[in-house]
Write a protein that holds these residues in place. Sequence first.
Motif, short mmCIF file in Angstrom:
data_model
loop_
_atom_site.label_atom_id
_atom_site.label_comp_id
_atom_site.label_asym_id
_atom_site.label_seq_id
_atom_site.Cartn_x
_atom_site.Cartn_y
_atom_site.Cartn_z
N UNK A 10 32.89 33.26 0.33
CA UNK A 10 33.64 34.35 0.94
C UNK A 10 34.44 33.79 2.10
N UNK A 11 35.57 34.41 2.36
CA UNK A 11 36.43 34.03 3.48
C UNK A 11 36.68 35.29 4.29
N UNK A 12 36.47 35.20 5.60
CA UNK A 12 36.59 36.37 6.47
C UNK A 12 37.66 36.12 7.52
N UNK A 13 38.52 37.11 7.71
CA UNK A 13 39.63 37.04 8.66
C UNK A 13 39.62 38.32 9.49
N UNK A 14 39.42 38.20 10.79
CA UNK A 14 39.45 39.38 11.66
C UNK A 14 40.88 39.89 11.80
N UNK A 15 41.03 41.21 11.79
CA UNK A 15 42.36 41.84 11.80
C UNK A 15 42.88 41.97 13.23
#
Length: 415
Positions: A10-15
């Motif tokens: 999984x790859x997570x990017x804060x908005x």
Amino acid sequence: MRKPTQIERLYLDFDGFFASVAQQVRPELRGRPVGIVPFSGGKASCVIACSKEAKALGLSNVMPVGEAMAACPELVLVPQEPHLYRRAHNALLAEIESVVPIDAIKSIDELTCKVDPDQRHYPEDLGQAIKRTIAENIGQHITCSIGFAANRQLAKIACKQDKPDGVTIWYPDDMPGPLLTVPLSDIPGVGANMAKRLVRSRIHSTQDLYETEPKQMRKIWRNVTGERLWYALHGYDIQAPESKRGMFGHGRVLPPECRSLDGARGICRVLLTKAARRLRREGFYCSGLWLWLDHGAGNWGGKRILPTVHDDQALLSEFQVLWEQASSQLPRRPTIYRIGVTLFDLSPANSRQLDFLLADDSERQRWEAINTAIDLLNYKWGKTVASVGFWPRENLENIGGKISYTRIPSAEDFW
């Protein structure tokens, strides 16, 4: 080379991370378009980051303030607070780790995780668990977008497809269908210059890129990175080798009141001292110093080759030589907009090579002992209480604590 048959990453990017953190701690900013600027007091010329609300109105990161305000008069400008972003980053990591092990921190607002075998069949539940943990324990105004796929590169591309606050799942059995609809510009490594090379090779879409041969992609990228990307796009578990530290440095856009030679020199000395502190903390020596200045009418740069050193006295002495060269070569009364220092030609502290011809070892040992005492004193008090030479008390707003795409500052960087 292994080709996973299940979701493994999984790859997570804060908005809108900087703006979202500001909205979380300041209720009056919530729901409003927010632009983060480098300086307080209306001195900034560029919006460095935008909130989700501002992006929905057409604004983007790294946008001139005048242009942003013309497009969105209700935009609220907020000075950056790197120390706050660092603390929020660490708190968020702790919450995410309580749900899934973190594999790698890619930047202040991006990370990747390996999905445990028992979680691979329910990626939607895992994504929602991460979001719920953040909302309950940090706050509802810091949101994130998450992508799931067979490998990290595909998960990163998927992560960008449903921003903000989305969860995108690319099962290996469904590939490459979802990938082929992605704009070529969303593929990691395809910037403006690479896009021109691809066009010259008659590659105009992600499907064209997908159908290219791996050796052809290696030729286009002019190195093995292109071939690695081909295998990643085709679902293989491919990882680039770990990069090695090549340099330490700091750069800064100067506030208007510091754009003279004297003002720039004071800040540049602080930047060099903080780079030297990082050099010592991470166990390195250096043999080169580079100084660069942007004075509007052009750029000035110079470098010095040093004995193998890491103490402030040696580096500041060579910096003074470079500064005198710059002062004599720059236009009369220049306006200096940006400055930077870089320490290069690194060697690990446990393999330092002494300079026999200079016979400087005894002197260096004395200065290194002094620096060790200074570092310990500053560490004890959690601020700069001692330094080699003067330490300015003004215009130090976030100096040395810059958040970059490749480095997250530590608490010591703000001393």
